[in-house]
Design an enzyme around this catalytic site. Structure first.
Site, PDB file in Angstrom:
ATOM      1  N   VAL A   1       0.839  -1.202   0.000  1.00 32.49           N
ATOM      2  CA  VAL A   1       0.000   0.000   0.000  1.00 32.49           C
ATOM      3  C   VAL A   1       0.873   1.249   0.000  1.00 32.49           C
ATOM      4  O   VAL A   1       0.556   2.261  -0.645  1.00 32.49           O
ATOM      5  CB  VAL A   1      -0.956  -0.007   1.211  1.00 32.49           C
ATOM      6  N   ALA A   2       2.029   1.185   0.701  1.00 28.94           N
ATOM      7  CA  ALA A   2       2.917   2.344   0.754  1.00 28.94           C
ATOM      8  C   ALA A   2       3.484   2.673  -0.620  1.00 28.94           C
ATOM      9  O   ALA A   2       3.677   3.850  -0.963  1.00 28.94           O
ATOM     10  CB  ALA A   2       4.053   2.074   1.743  1.00 28.94           C
TER      11      ALA A   2
ATOM     12  N   ASP B   1      -8.113  19.531 -43.421  1.00 36.02           N
ATOM     13  CA  ASP B   1      -8.899  19.871 -44.594  1.00 36.02           C
ATOM     14  C   ASP B   1      -8.677  21.352 -44.893  1.00 36.02           C
ATOM     15  O   ASP B   1      -8.097  22.085 -44.102  1.00 36.02           O
ATOM     16  CB  ASP B   1     -10.381  19.591 -44.294  1.00 36.02           C
TER      17      ASP B   1
ATOM     18  N   ASP C   1     -14.830  12.971 -43.984  1.00 32.92           N
ATOM     19  CA  ASP C   1     -13.710  12.988 -43.047  1.00 32.92           C
ATOM     20  C   ASP C   1     -13.831  11.935 -41.953  1.00 32.92           C
ATOM     21  O   ASP C   1     -12.855  11.683 -41.244  1.00 32.92           O
ATOM     22  CB  ASP C   1     -13.607  14.368 -42.382  1.00 32.92           C
TER      23      ASP C   1
ATOM     24  N   ASN D   1       5.939   8.214  -0.839  1.00 32.59           N
ATOM     25  CA  ASN D   1       6.045   6.751  -0.707  1.00 32.59           C
ATOM     26  C   ASN D   1       7.176   6.355   0.239  1.00 32.59           C
ATOM     27  O   ASN D   1       7.075   5.376   0.985  1.00 32.59           O
ATOM     28  CB  ASN D   1       6.294   6.108  -2.074  1.00 32.59           C
TER      29      ASN D   1
ATOM     30  N   GLU E   1       6.363   6.677   3.835  1.00 30.92           N
ATOM     31  CA  GLU E   1       5.323   5.694   4.133  1.00 30.92           C
ATOM     32  C   GLU E   1       5.910   4.301   4.298  1.00 30.92           C
ATOM     33  O   GLU E   1       5.365   3.457   5.039  1.00 30.92           O
ATOM     34  CB  GLU E   1       4.274   5.693   3.009  1.00 30.92           C
TER      35      GLU E   1
ATOM     36  N   THR F   1      -5.024  13.876   1.971  1.00 27.60           N
ATOM     37  CA  THR F   1      -4.310  15.150   1.977  1.00 27.60           C
ATOM     38  C   THR F   1      -3.563  15.437   0.675  1.00 27.60           C
ATOM     39  O   THR F   1      -3.349  16.604   0.323  1.00 27.60           O
ATOM     40  CB  THR F   1      -3.303  15.181   3.146  1.00 27.60           C
ATOM     41  N   ASP F   2      -3.139  14.394  -0.055  1.00 34.55           N
ATOM     42  CA  ASP F   2      -2.362  14.619  -1.282  1.00 34.55           C
ATOM     43  C   ASP F   2      -3.220  14.967  -2.496  1.00 34.55           C
ATOM     44  O   ASP F   2      -2.697  15.513  -3.476  1.00 34.55           O
ATOM     45  CB  ASP F   2      -1.535  13.371  -1.621  1.00 34.55           C
TER      46      ASP F   2
END
Length: 934
Positions: free
Chosen positions: A282-283, A329, A663, A725, A728, A758-759
């Protein structure tokens, strides 16, 4: 049934070739053929079930990893963690599905363009039948305003003109004939004795025999081409897949490695070892990355919408940023699709006309000197009056908007026309000169018209002169003629000069033809105008009697002008390393003239390739052509599709612009299809990824700039997210290598509160960073360039991450040391209020240092001091949001219970604030070192 050479057959043989006759099919024959050929409709492809489209967002690699992680958490008796991880997956999957879900409606749009009823002759009687019941062999009856429901060969026509813009992309009505045509050098759509489904009659009447219906029509072929183009992943989607694989591999590898260490070295039991490994995974899995990318792309679409570009597919935002070639075009994309008179030759003088479009606003100048009162110039007035009266078009002035009009793009705000755009341009020029077209038509009423014929290449009208028309008191009638310059000049014997008429000598003829050639080389469409004064009503209105002994009045040269903003937009594209290739249905010389005028072509000898030439090329020859300066003219939809495919095979990221049905296949085949919102057909809009609401090529440049900014911003917030990361993961490493004697400073719920709490808003703020200076002066990014690079990982994990880890562990120990455990490193309480407040301190340290990291990530190279402090207000909103969230997590009882925190002394925020600029300072040091090396 013979259809291959149906255009080559004489009219008398067409019925036999199609097993029909002039009286039409009998009801029994029609019913039998309906059973044989099927209904005259376009087939819908099998659609991907919605459930499969939805499940795709929940079964990619990172999603599967999170499903497994949530399951392990539940098995390990941590239901809150498991449910939190699963909710992340569900919310992100639903959001992505909602944003990117667009029903494939190109074929349905094609069907809507086909008319619902048709007039045919069956068993000798005219009947009105549903268009879907048309069959090969039906005798189709056409008149002005009719939509054409099937492909048919003309057997009789009277001055028939057809609007084929939906197929060809060109706005000029096409003159049709019932005569047999060899077809050599002509594409199928160019054959003048064929009419096609989905087009409409602008003038004249005709009878035609149906030879193709449904999917066998030219429309059906376009539908087949469009459907044959499969959906492919965009560069960003491919990059995100790679990113997911890399991050997942790193996370799982790290988790397994530390699981073994935890069990073998730290002596942790298997159950807790699983929890420990899950924490490491998870980290290292940035759970907030995918939803942040999705939200950043959504923000990009909103910014692009404000710049007149509507995005249908989120990943298309970034794909534009790596575009290397734009295939565009001409008509309606680079030009305004509004014919405009630009030059006039009259009495040996050359006069320029300003203004664009159908609004009668502009001026006349000769040799740079403005003509103050052009209506008082006898030569100019006579020429423009003749052109306005020998005319079947109408100008429609803008009307005062009503409340019902509000919000509509076609609401009468601009001048518009009814009829041929070329004739409308003549009316506009007359109005610019101060001539009241309607008043003059009443003073000089028309009594007879000789319509334009391809054989004569001209149109004539005979008008009655009223006694009060002083300029013509010596005559009672006048014939006005306009047409092809050479053919019209050949019928003239005199030349109007001032108020006089002089015999036309060979020198003057040569001067007129030289002026015509000069205009033609400049890509202008040229018409000659002449007149003949008559003392009495003509005894015969045959062309041979009317169109002779003419007085030449002058030449009028016109063009579909480039959009005023196109030239600068193209210059920006060139500076950005983006190649522009024009692909048009217009003639090569006209296309080259426009391309040279606006800057697409710069060389002296560009290669002009027609559709017929493209048919004779193999892939290797086309590859060689595409390496040179080239434009493509007189092309069919399959040609445009082939060019786009060839460019992509060379490794280019191709954007295609267009507005017509023709087109649609290329729009879908391209990496980015860009359709016109106002002038574009439903089919083009449905096949495209981006729609320009203002039909403005310059909006593409703005969209490319936004696309480049989006990619740069993805790298910014990816680095921002990856940085956290390291802190963490470090607490789990210390826990393992200390044998459990150092408590885990950040558990899995703490990590999720960072990654998904928070991120998020600060990361989104980085996603909203405006383009950095000079972003459109760099070449497009290579598809080999990845979001996650070694340099990024070193910056995040080995430079910024360790500093943030130091801050987190320092705050963790600070809480212990100031609450009775001064100087103790091991065997600290791993449960209870003190432990939870210590984890809250570690968590708050990560969040506060991310504030400095937020400023550091605004640019990879530029110092924060060189960036405007208030250039991105979302940065400050992001900071406020993460501060409010961390305070709530620390002090709100409900969140304390969910996350696993406890309150600490508010004085500690002073210590945390001292750590806030740490990452910014160390990254400024890195940028300074790099700058000095350069």
């Amino acid at each position: 049934m013979q259809t291959i050479a149906i255009h080559e057959l004489p009219t008398s043989q067409v019925f036999a070739a199609l097993d029909s006759n002039p009286q039409g099919l009998t009801p029994d024959e029609a019913q039998a053929r309906l059973a044989q050929y099927g209904r005259n409709v376009l087939h819908e492809p099998p659609r991907k079930p919605l459930i499969r489209a939805l499940l795709a967002h929940f079964t990619h690699l990172m999603a599967l990893l999170l499903w497994i992680g949530g399951g392990v958490a539940l098995a390990a008796q941590t239901p809150t963690l498991g449910i939190a991880i699963w909710l992340v997956n569900i919310i992100n999957g639903l959001f992505s599905f909602w944003q990117e879900y667009k029903a494939e409606q190109a074929t349905a749009a094609l069907r809507r363009m086909l008319p619902s009823y048709a007039r045919v002759r069956r068993a000798g009687e005219e009947v009105r039948i549903p268009a879907e019941h048309l069959v090969p062999g039906d005798v189709l009856l056409l008149a002005e305003g009719d939509h054409i429901s099937a492909d048919a060969r003309l057997v009789r026509e009277t001055e028939l003109r057809v609007d084929q813009s939906a197929l060809s992309g060109e706005s000029h009505p096409v003159r049709k004939t019932a005569d047999p045509i060899s077809g050599i050098g002509l594409s199928h759509a160019e054959l003048p004795n064929l009419v096609f489904a989905g087009t409409s009659v602008t003038s004249g009447t005709a009878e035609a025999v149906v030879f193709a219906t449904g999917m066998r029509t030219a429309f059906g072929e376009i539908a087949r081409l469009t459907l044959s183009v499969g959906d492919e992943l965009s560069p960003l989607q491919r990059e995100m897949e790679r990113l997911t694989r890399v991050v997942s591999a790193i996370a799982v590898g790290v988790g397994l490695f530390f699981f073994v260490l935890a069990v073998a070295i730290a002596g942790i039991d298997l159950a807790n070892g699983f929890i420990f490994a899950l924490g490491m995974i998870v980290a290292f899995v940035p759970e907030g990355l995918l939803p942040t990318v999705t939200l950043a792309l959504a923000l990009g679409t909103q910014r692009m919408a404000r710049r007149n570009a509507l995005v249908k597919r989120l990943s298309a935002v970034e794909t534009l940023g790596c575009t290397t070639v734009i295939c565009t075009d001409k008509t309606g994309t680079l030009t305004q699709n509004e014919m405009t008179v630009r030059e006039i030759w009259v009495g040996g003088r050359q006069i320029s006309v300003s203004g664009v479009g159908y609004a009668p606003e502009g001026s006349f100048s000769e040799c740079g000197a403005l003509l103050e009162r052009p209506a008082d110039d006898p030569e100019l007035r006579r020429l423009l009056l003749a052109a306005a009266l020998c005319n079947d078009a109408r100008l429609i002035p803008p009307h005062t908007m009503t409340p019902e009009d509000q919000g509509h793009s076609n609401n009468g705000e601009r001048w518009s026309i009814l009829g041929d755009p070329t004739e409308a341009a003549l009316l506009v020029a007359a109005r610019k000169a101060g001539i009241d077209n309607d008043a003059e038509a009443q003073q000089i009423p028309r009594i007879r018209e000789l319509p334009f014929e391809s054989r004569r290449k001209r149109m004539s009208v005979v008008c009655r002169l009223q006694p009060q028309v002083a300029a013509h008191r010596s005559a009672g009638f006048v014939t006005y003629v306009k047409g092809a310059p050479k053919e019209t000049l050949a019928l003239c014997t005199s030349l109007a000069v001032g108020n006089a008429v002089e015999p036309l000598d060979e020198t003057q003829r040569a001067d007129i033809l030289a002026a015509n050639d000069q205009y033609a080389r400049a890509g202008l469409r040229v018409l000659a105008v002449a007149q003949r004064l008559l003392n009495a009503m003509p005894a015969s209105f045959e062309a041979e009697h009317i169109e002779r002994d003419l007085t030449f009045l002058g030449l009028i040269a016109m063009m579909d002008p480039p959009r005023p903003e196109v030239e600068s937009a193209l210059a920006t594209c060139h500076a950005a390393g983006i190649r522009i290739i024009m692909i048009t249905g217009d003639y090569g010389l006209t296309a080259e003239s426009i391309a040279r005028r606006i800057g697409i072509i710069r060389g002296a000898q560009p290669r002009i390739v027609t559709g017929a030439e493209l048919d004779s090329m193999d892939d290797a020859a086309l590859h060689d052509v595409l390496t040179d300066e080239v434009l493509f003219a007189r092309v069919a939809p399959e040609h445009k599709l082939r060019v786009v495919s060839a460019l992509r095979a060379q490794g280019h990221v191709v954007a295609v612009t267009g507005d017509g049905v023709n087109d649609a296949p290329a729009l879908k085949q391209a990496d980015i299809g860009v359709a016109m919102g106002r002038a574009g057909t439903d089919v083009a809009r449905e096949a495209a990824d981006i729609i320009l609401t203002d039909d403005n090529f310059a909006s593409i440049v703005s969209a490319v700039e936004e696309g480049r900014a989006v990619y740069a911003n993805i790298k910014k917030f990816a680095t921002y997210i990856f940085t956290s990361n390291t802190p963490e993961a470090v607490p789990f490493v210390l826990f393992a290598f200390s044998g459990g004697r150092i408590p885990i400073a950040l558990n899995v719920m703490h990590i999720l509160s960072i990654d998904l709490g928070t991120d998020i808003v600060p990361a989104l703020a980085l996603g909203a960073e405006p383009p950095e200076p000079g972003i459109m002066e760099r070449p497009p990014r290579s598809l080999k360039e990845h979001v996650v690079t070694g340099a990024m990982l070193r910056r995040a994990y080995l430079w910024l991450g360790p500093v943030q880890s130091l801050a987190a562990m320092a705050a963790f120990y600070y809480q212990y040391w100031t609450n009775g455990y001064w100087g103790q490193w091991l065997d600290l309480p791993a449960d209870g209020p003190l432990y939870r407040s210590a984890t809250a301190m570690a968590l708050a340290a990560v969040v506060t240092t991310q504030i400095g990291n937020l400023f550091a990530q605004r640019s990879e190279r530029l110092s924060v001091l060189r960036l405007p402090l208030m250039g991105n207000r979302l940065i400050w909103i992001g900071i406020a949001t993460e501060v409010i969230l961390i305070v709530a997590i620390v002090y709100v009882p409900f969140l304390q219970d969910v996350i696993g925190t406890a309150a600490f002394n508010p004085v500690n925020w002073i210590v945390l604030a001292l750590w806030a600029p740490a990452l910014l300072l160390v990254d400024e040091l890195r940028k300074l070192v790099i700058a000095r090396r350069k």
